[in-house]
Design a protein around this motif. Structure first.
Motif, PDB file in Angstrom:
ATOM      1  N   UNK A 118     -15.304   4.319 -16.152  1.00 55.13           N
ATOM      2  CA  UNK A 118     -16.756   4.422 -16.159  1.00 55.13           C
ATOM      3  C   UNK A 118     -17.265   4.563 -17.585  1.00 55.13           C
ATOM      4  N   UNK A 146      -5.411   5.155  -7.596  1.00 55.36           N
ATOM      5  CA  UNK A 146      -5.240   5.740  -6.264  1.00 55.36           C
ATOM      6  C   UNK A 146      -3.819   6.261  -6.058  1.00 55.36           C
ATOM      7  N   UNK A 185     -14.740   9.371 -18.407  1.00 51.58           N
ATOM      8  CA  UNK A 185     -14.442   9.350 -16.971  1.00 51.58           C
ATOM      9  C   UNK A 185     -13.583   8.156 -16.605  1.00 51.58           C
ATOM     10  N   UNK A 186     -12.645   8.396 -15.704  1.00 52.29           N
ATOM     11  CA  UNK A 186     -11.704   7.338 -15.326  1.00 52.29           C
ATOM     12  C   UNK A 186     -12.366   6.321 -14.391  1.00 52.29           C
ATOM     13  N   UNK A 187     -11.582   5.318 -14.024  1.00 51.56           N
ATOM     14  CA  UNK A 187     -12.106   4.341 -13.071  1.00 51.56           C
ATOM     15  C   UNK A 187     -12.322   5.051 -11.743  1.00 51.56           C
ATOM     16  N   UNK A 188     -13.430   4.728 -11.083  1.00 48.46           N
ATOM     17  CA  UNK A 188     -13.794   5.535  -9.911  1.00 48.46           C
ATOM     18  C   UNK A 188     -12.830   5.410  -8.745  1.00 48.46           C
ATOM     19  N   UNK A 189     -12.662   6.526  -8.052  1.00 47.27           N
ATOM     20  CA  UNK A 189     -11.839   6.625  -6.857  1.00 47.27           C
ATOM     21  C   UNK A 189     -12.699   6.242  -5.671  1.00 47.27           C
ATOM     22  N   UNK A 197     -20.965   7.540  -7.615  1.00 47.15           N
ATOM     23  CA  UNK A 197     -19.955   8.518  -8.028  1.00 47.15           C
ATOM     24  C   UNK A 197     -20.609   9.833  -8.445  1.00 47.15           C
ATOM     25  N   UNK A 237      -3.709   9.367  -7.776  1.00 44.21           N
ATOM     26  CA  UNK A 237      -4.524  10.350  -7.065  1.00 44.21           C
ATOM     27  C   UNK A 237      -3.706  11.055  -5.972  1.00 44.21           C
ATOM     28  N   UNK A 246      -0.493  11.295  -5.794  1.00 44.18           N
ATOM     29  CA  UNK A 246       0.525  12.081  -6.484  1.00 44.18           C
ATOM     30  C   UNK A 246      -0.077  13.370  -7.019  1.00 44.18           C
ATOM     31  N   UNK A 296      -9.353  16.373  -9.056  1.00 46.08           N
ATOM     32  CA  UNK A 296      -9.266  15.778 -10.386  1.00 46.08           C
ATOM     33  C   UNK A 296     -10.683  15.457 -10.829  1.00 46.08           C
ATOM     34  N   UNK A 313     -19.095  20.284  -3.215  1.00 42.56           N
ATOM     35  CA  UNK A 313     -17.773  20.324  -2.596  1.00 42.56           C
ATOM     36  C   UNK A 313     -16.677  20.433  -3.662  1.00 42.56           C
ATOM     37  N   UNK A 315     -18.668  13.784 -13.081  1.00 41.59           N
ATOM     38  CA  UNK A 315     -17.323  14.019 -12.566  1.00 41.59           C
ATOM     39  C   UNK A 315     -16.430  12.868 -12.964  1.00 41.59           C
ATOM     40  N   UNK A 316     -15.131  13.104 -12.789  1.00 39.85           N
ATOM     41  CA  UNK A 316     -14.147  12.144 -13.289  1.00 39.85           C
ATOM     42  C   UNK A 316     -13.968  10.975 -12.325  1.00 39.85           C
ATOM     43  N   UNK A 317     -15.056  10.471 -11.755  1.00 43.62           N
ATOM     44  CA  UNK A 317     -14.937   9.320 -10.865  1.00 43.62           C
ATOM     45  C   UNK A 317     -14.424   9.677  -9.489  1.00 43.62           C
ATOM     46  N   UNK A 318     -14.772  10.869  -8.979  1.00 52.05           N
ATOM     47  CA  UNK A 318     -14.321  11.253  -7.640  1.00 52.05           C
ATOM     48  C   UNK A 318     -12.842  11.605  -7.661  1.00 52.05           C
ATOM     49  N   UNK A 319     -12.199  11.600  -6.508  1.00 59.38           N
ATOM     50  CA  UNK A 319     -10.768  11.906  -6.476  1.00 59.38           C
ATOM     51  C   UNK A 319     -10.555  13.398  -6.386  1.00 59.38           C
ATOM     52  N   UNK A 320      -9.867  13.854  -5.313  1.00 61.54           N
ATOM     53  CA  UNK A 320      -9.844  15.292  -5.054  1.00 61.54           C
ATOM     54  C   UNK A 320      -9.050  16.081  -6.081  1.00 61.54           C
ATOM     55  N   UNK A 342     -18.349   9.890  -2.433  1.00 58.30           N
ATOM     56  CA  UNK A 342     -16.952   9.758  -1.990  1.00 58.30           C
ATOM     57  C   UNK A 342     -16.471  10.973  -1.201  1.00 58.30           C
TER      58      UNK A 342
END
Lengths: 337, 601
Positions: A96, B331, A100-104, A58, B334, B336, B265, B197, B258-263, A63
């Protein structure tokens, strides 16, 4: 009554309530429902190292280019044996940390391959380390960034016993007297990547893909190896296709083609079997091939060899388990003498 | 054990096993996406086009024959008249004609031989090239608007910060785009693709676009409420908070936090909290300003602007609250969050700005207030529901995907309503487009509003998802909308209002250069990624090895980098124009003599 044109309080309140209501219907309730899943019975938990590796994954923003979702359509069949289900993401459920939130993990772009099942397709730690240090050392056409900061260049003399040294091809190697050693983060990331394997559904239940083109359904699924009880096509996909590609064409500059190869089509399969067992580093224009003697059984190697010799226009004779056994014994004898 | 069994059952129930049965529409003959069919459509179009030209040519020649028949008739009448004349009469006529042909103008008929003097100071520019072929001479913005000094200052501060983040954000975007062509450009962890990115997307979203919208919004809200801003101090605080968000967010993303990926956000919640507080302050400030308005009606712009603010505050809360989103729940949120971030914040706010700045640039009212209101409510209804169309075929519930697709189609209603409204407002003023440098920006923004949104709806369908999802087509689409719609409209608003606030207009050649570089750059960017994305999708469907799709993309990535460079250069020009408009150096008031010397040879 609904005098939105003149009553600002009413206007804002209506817009607010309308949006909140719709948001609950379309986002909050479904999300609440979706987070309540359990792992599959055979799904292994992430080890501490693998979890750390997930965090590295992450942090580095993997991702941005890699998805982890096998969609329920036929074209995604190459990325896994079945479509992804909610349980597959069970172990990324945890936040995490407090910040930080749960990973996407599902991702939105496939600039690189899907990683749902990468641990099965490419299990070799060496390959992953090479690939992370510089992707072009194993895949010439790759546009993936290098991650040299996950490695350390140290003096060859100061390499300790438990250090993992990356054996780079000449073009990428460190200057003589120095060695490239994987840092802890690199080892954790590789551990995480190796852990990415699709768990089979219980009771042998299979979920179908929505079919699209006939081509994919038949390609690489040949039943040449079936006679021996093993599917050479799918074994090939798991063990060899990462480098030699599904279509057997290989990748120019990195992996030699198997389609039309002299070695593969040779009437005598001895050299071919030797290469699979021991690896190969005779041709400088291609990457070093790893040895599969420890990873594959004789029957599996026979099935794969047969598949390779009868696909993509190749038409050499079948390889039997006994052929492989003979050569393996021969090699082992040579090693002990 | 029991829990596991129940949950497994649940997951199977949620996982659309039954949904697959309904999923027949993707059949093996997905004919429409095959290059042959697409090509056929293009060919048919070309044939139609040629046929239309031929038809017009035929029509033209028929009209010509009718015309020549008239000519012949007239000629015959003339000949008859000539023959009836006496010889003396003919000589007389010929003599007159000869004299007329010899006559020449002296060049002083309208003036005199004296030197030109502009005693009242009415002339401020003289040109000998009224039709400059490169950038046509445009009308000057006529009046300065009487604006409170404080409001002027707050608008300029917001817009200035926005310009900074635009240049910074697109510099990063440009750099990231070049990495596709030269993956080994650098090997510094802080500059790696995965980290830069989100720096690019977040800087242009929360930095450039948000600050520009709020800055332009302050002017609208004060003007249309015919009052002064409720609190200038609050406005400054929000400015600090939002800038701080982007600054801290950028640093933390580059550091790998970062906040765990996710565009969109990716900023962690403590950073994004600053943004949310900034939004709440801004909302309160706008709301109180509208509440103290001195006219009874709330102008339609304020509907959109207030709603955009309140919706985005809700969006933030839902997006960052942890209680209902772990694993796949995250997800759902995400999809939304990323889509409504675009729809409820950027699109809604920008539409509000068009409803003020477009009519004000044309100096006429908006075509229809009612269409604006219709578009407002349908925007809320349809846009809110469509986020999951980013996860078609994913393990998210099939019903959620279907809902998203159906409502995506519903987006036609607000889009057609909005586009019609804007185009009808422009109707009758088309001739102004060549005379104004603001209108081309508006026109491009409005056209892209229609084209980009429609394309988004079409892209949501399962079939198009099959070909385009996960390809670079999505990147093209997001640039078509966030850049083609939002950025172009914001530029139009900049050029509408700033000269009126500061009394200074940038050199027209630079505005023209900004427009054309941005437009052509975007086109190169979009077309290359759309074509490449389509080929990539088809390559995957054909079951080719993945690396082949990477290889086939390479030329398209080069074109993307070229287009991106043009866009970036246009932003530098824009930044210069902005600096020119707001710098305190007064323009040299043209003295009569130097101007008129050009006219006195």
């Amino acid at each position: 009554m609904f005098d939105f044109h003149k009553n600002h309080r009413l206007l804002v309140l209506a817009a607010f309530l309308g949006f909140v209501t719709l948001s609950f219907i379309v986002a909050v309730f479904p999300a609440y429902q979706m987070q309540d899943v359990a792992p599959l019975p055979d799904q292994p938990a992430l080890t501490a190292d693998e979890r750390e590796g997930l965090h590295v994954y992450i942090d580095q923003g993997c991702v941005a280019c890699h998805t982890q979702q096998v969609r329920n359509i036929e074209m995604d069949n190459v990325w896994g044996n079945r479509p992804s289900i909610p349980s597959d993401y069970y172990y990324s459920k945890e936040r995490m940390d407090v910040w930080r939130q749960s990973p996407s993990l599902l991702g939105s772009e496939r600039t690189g391959p899907d990683l749902t099942d990468i641990g099965r397709r490419q299990s070799s730690q060496d390959w992953h380390l090479l690939h992370l240090f510089n992707p072009r050392s194993v895949v010439g056409e790759s546009v993936m960034p290098s991650y040299p900061w996950l490695f350390e260049v140290v003096d060859s003399s100061s390499v300790r016993e438990d250090d993992v040294v990356v054996n780079l091809p000449d073009a990428f190697a460190a200057p003589s007297g120095q060695a490239v050693v994987a840092k802890e983060e690199a080892m954790q990331l590789v551990a995480y990547l190796q852990s990415l394997k699709q768990t089979e559904l219980p009771d042998g239940r299979t979920e179908e893909f929505i079919p699209a083109l006939r081509k994919i359904q038949t390609q690489g699924m040949g039943d040449e190896g079936k006679s021996m009880g093993l599917d050479g096509g799918s074994l090939y996909k798991q063990a060899c296709a990462v480098c030699h590609q599904d279509n057997g064409k290989g990748v120019a500059g990195a992996f030699p083609p198997l389609a039309g190869s002299e070695i593969v089509n040779d009437e005598d399969p001895e050299l071919m079997i030797k290469i699979i067992l021991q690896g190969y580093d005779a041709r400088s224009e291609y990457s070093v091939m790893q040895a599969f003697a420890d990873q594959l059984s004789d029957a599996e190697i026979a099935a794969i060899a047969t598949h390779e010799r009868s696909s993509w226009g190749n038409s050499a004779s079948e390889v039997t388990e006994e052929d492989v056994k003979k050569i393996r014994d021969f090699i082992e004898q040579g090693a002990t003498q | 054990m029991k829990k596991a069994a129940i949950s497994l059952g649940l997951s199977i129930a949620l996982f659309p096993a039954s949904g697959w049965a309904q999923a027949e529409p993707i059949s093996s003959d997905n004919w429409i996406s095959s290059p042959g069919i697409i090509g056929t459509f293009i060919l048919i179009f070309i044939v139609l086009f040629v046929a239309a030209i031929i038809f017009l040519a035929k029509l033209n020649s028929y009209v010509d024959t009718l015309k020549y028949r008239q000519f012949d008739k007239k000629k015959m009448e003339f000949d008859e008249e000539l023959m009836a004349l006496e010889p003396g009469e003919i000589d007389d006529i010929l003599d007159k004609r000869k004299r007329a042909l010899r006559y020449k103008l002296t060049g002083t008929e309208l003036g005199g031989n004296e030197r030109v003097v502009d005693e009242k100071g009415l002339v401020n520019r003289v040109t000998h090239e009224p039709e400059n072929p490169l950038v046509d001479e445009k009308k000057k913005t006529p009046i300065e608007i009487e604006t409170p000094e404080q409001l002027k200052k707050i608008v300029i501060y917001y817009l200035g910060a926005a310009v900074f983040w635009l240049v910074f954000g697109t510099l990063v975007g440009q750099y990231v785009g070049m990495k596709f062509v030269w993956p080994e450009m650098d090997s510094v962890s802080w500059l790696s693709f995965g980290r830069l990115r989100p720096v690019h997307t977040n800087a242009v979203f929360w930095g450039w676009t948000s600050l520009a919208m709020i800055g332009l919004g302050y002017f609208v809200i004060a003007r249309t409420s015919n009052t002064k801003i409720y609190s200038y101090k609050a406005a400054s605080w929000a400015w600090i908070l939002i800038n701080l968000t982007v600054l801290l967010g950028t640093i933390s993303l580059m550091a790998g936090i970062n906040n765990g990926g996710g565009e969109y956000r990716e900023y962690i919640w403590p950073v994004m909290l600053l943004f949310a507080v900034g939004l709440v302050i801004t909302f309160w400030n706008f709301y109180k300003t509208v509440a103290t308005r001195t006219i009874s009606d709330i102008y339609v712009s304020n509907w959109y602007i207030l709603a955009a603010l309140i919706w985005t505050i809700v969006l933030w809360a839902i997006g960052y609250m942890p209680f209902f989103q772990n694993g796949l729940g995250e997800t759902v949120i995400q999809g939304y969050y990323m889509h409504q971030g675009v729809g409820m914040w950027f699109m809604t706010f920008t539409l509000g700005l068009i409803y003020y700045y477009l009519p004000s640039a044309l100096n006429k009212p908006i075509y229809s207030y009612s269409l604006g209101v219709l578009a407002f409510w349908t925007q809320m209804l349809f846009y809110t529901m469509i986020g999951t169309h980013h996860f078609v075929f994913s393990p998210l519930p099939w019903w959620l995907q279907t809902t998203a697709i159906v409502f995506s189609a519903g987006m036609f209603i607000p889009v057609v309503a909005g586009t019609t409204n804007f185009l009808m407002t422009m109707k009758g003023s088309w001739s102004h487009i060549s005379k104004s440098y603001v209108l081309p920006f508006f026109l491009v923004g409005v056209i892209f509003y229609f084209v980009g949104s429609t394309q988004g709806s079409l892209q949501a369908f399962r079939f198009t998802n099959y070909v385009w999802h996960f390809t670079d087509f999505n990147v093209a689409h997001s640039h078509m909308t966030m850049y083609g719609i939002i950025a172009f409209v914001l530029w139009a608003c900049f050029y509408t209002i700033l000269p009126k606030l500061t009394g200074k207009e940038p050199p027209q050649i630079f505005v023209g250069a900004h427009f054309w570089m941005a437009f052509l750059g975007l086109f190169a960017y979009m077309v290359s990624l759309m074509a490449g994305g389509t080929y990539k999708g088809l390559s995957w469907i054909d079951g080719n090895a993945f690396i082949e799709s990477v290889i086939l993309m390479k030329p398209y990535w080069v074109w993307r980098a070229i287009g991106g460079s043009a866009m970036f250069i246009s932003h530098l020009i824009f930044a210069y124009n902005f600096y020119y408009m707001v710098s305190s150096k007064k323009p040299i008031k043209s003295l009569d003599a130097p101007v008129l010397e050009q006219a006195n040879p």
